[in-house]
Design a protein around this motif. Structure first.
Motif, PDB file in Angstrom:
ATOM      1  N   ALA A   1       0.834  -1.153   0.220  1.00 16.04           N
ATOM      2  CA  ALA A   1      -0.082   0.119  -0.293  1.00 16.04           C
ATOM      3  C   ALA A   1       0.866   1.255   0.003  1.00 16.04           C
ATOM      4  O   ALA A   1       0.629   2.267  -0.647  1.00 16.04           O
ATOM      5  N   CYS A   2       1.896   1.362   0.785  1.00 18.06           N
ATOM      6  CA  CYS A   2       2.848   2.407   0.803  1.00 18.06           C
ATOM      7  C   CYS A   2       3.288   2.450  -0.670  1.00 18.06           C
ATOM      8  O   CYS A   2       3.536   3.747  -1.006  1.00 18.06           O
ATOM      9  N   ARG A   3       3.822   1.497  -1.239  1.00 16.18           N
ATOM     10  CA  ARG A   3       4.643   1.410  -2.376  1.00 16.18           C
ATOM     11  C   ARG A   3       3.469   2.087  -3.464  1.00 16.18           C
ATOM     12  O   ARG A   3       4.208   2.805  -4.377  1.00 16.18           O
ATOM     13  N   PHE A   4       2.371   1.805  -3.466  1.00 18.93           N
ATOM     14  CA  PHE A   4       1.139   2.302  -4.263  1.00 18.93           C
ATOM     15  C   PHE A   4       1.158   3.796  -4.348  1.00 18.93           C
ATOM     16  O   PHE A   4       0.965   4.378  -5.303  1.00 18.93           O
ATOM     17  N   PHE A   5       1.640   4.347  -3.152  1.00 19.94           N
ATOM     18  CA  PHE A   5       1.334   5.879  -2.897  1.00 19.94           C
ATOM     19  C   PHE A   5       2.817   6.383  -2.902  1.00 19.94           C
ATOM     20  O   PHE A   5       3.291   7.456  -2.444  1.00 19.94           O
ATOM     21  N   GLY A   6       3.764   5.821  -3.498  1.00 18.24           N
ATOM     22  CA  GLY A   6       5.282   6.248  -3.900  1.00 18.24           C
ATOM     23  C   GLY A   6       5.995   6.108  -2.689  1.00 18.24           C
ATOM     24  O   GLY A   6       7.200   6.893  -2.685  1.00 18.24           O
ATOM     25  N   SER A   7       5.812   5.309  -1.731  1.00 16.50           N
ATOM     26  CA  SER A   7       6.886   5.121  -0.808  1.00 16.50           C
ATOM     27  C   SER A   7       7.209   3.651  -0.469  1.00 16.50           C
ATOM     28  O   SER A   7       7.087   2.620  -1.233  1.00 16.50           O
ATOM     29  N   SER A   8       7.460   3.253   0.849  1.00 15.76           N
ATOM     30  CA  SER A   8       7.516   1.946   1.340  1.00 15.76           C
ATOM     31  C   SER A   8       7.368   2.135   2.652  1.00 15.76           C
ATOM     32  O   SER A   8       7.122   2.918   3.342  1.00 15.76           O
ATOM     33  N   LEU A   9       7.109   0.975   3.339  1.00 17.77           N
ATOM     34  CA  LEU A   9       7.089   0.734   4.818  1.00 17.77           C
ATOM     35  C   LEU A   9       8.150   1.510   5.440  1.00 17.77           C
ATOM     36  O   LEU A   9       7.915   2.235   6.186  1.00 17.77           O
ATOM     37  N   LYS A  10       9.354   0.871   4.975  1.00 18.66           N
ATOM     38  CA  LYS A  10      10.562   1.596   5.614  1.00 18.66           C
ATOM     39  C   LYS A  10      10.773   3.062   5.396  1.00 18.66           C
ATOM     40  O   LYS A  10      11.033   3.924   6.636  1.00 18.66           O
TER      41      LYS A  10
END
Length: 173
Positions: free
Chosen positions: A54-63
């Motif tokens: 989900a974070c990657r979908f919005f241009g980031s990552s969990l980390k």
């Protein structure tokens, strides 16, 4: 590299998602029970992996989101994150995200929390209830930390959106 199955509607985390809960199957593999306002389903990936997607979908990552939380308010352990601040998607983990038993709770959907033996019952605004294997004090601490992080991040975003003072117009003669 993003594959088509990386982010399919089958395991999409949206503003309607209440919780992303770790559940073990009969063989001991961790899957995810997703609780939404009007649906509930299982996905064969871990909760933290789904949160990362989900974070990657919005241009980031969990980390990346965890690093952002640390930079904004100094929280380093069990850090709450904003999957997407513009849609109010703030989640907090119930244990360390590296723990297979870690579940993620959507902060904005919580109505109240009850002590439930040595566990905690989360009551959502929809009336749905979820019992989490974490102490009442731990969950309340996570709720308060998420509220603080949310406040600080929202203020930063509002500050950036404020109109900047430009040059003052010359008085006409």
């Amino acid at each position: 590299m993003i594959t088509e199955d990386l982010y399919s509607p089958l395991h999409e985390i949206t503003p309607l998602t209440l919780a992303v809960v770790a559940k073990k199957d009969e063989t001991g593999n961790v899957h995810t029970y997703i609780l939404e306002e009007e649906a509930e389903y299982m996905v064969e990936k871990s909760p933290s992996k789904l949160i990362d997607y989900a974070c990657r979908f919005f241009g980031s990552s969990l980390k990346g989101r965890q690093d952002g939380t640390r930079d904004i308010c100094g929280i380093t352990h069990k850090a709450p994150i904003s999957i997407d601040p513009s849609s109010g998607m703030y989640f907090f983990p119930t244990t360390s995200p590296t723990n297979a038993k870690c579940s993620w709770i959507a902060h904005s959907h919580i109505d109240h929390v009850n002590r439930f033996m040595d566990k905690t019952e989360i009551v959502f605004k929809t009336g749905k209830k979820l019992v989490i294997d974490a102490s009442y004090g731990s969950i309340m601490n996570q709720i308060h930390r998420t509220a603080q992080f949310r406040y600080l991040l929202d203020n930063r975003i509002k500050h950036l959106q404020r109109p900047k003072p430009g040059p003052k117009p010359e008085p006409s003669t």
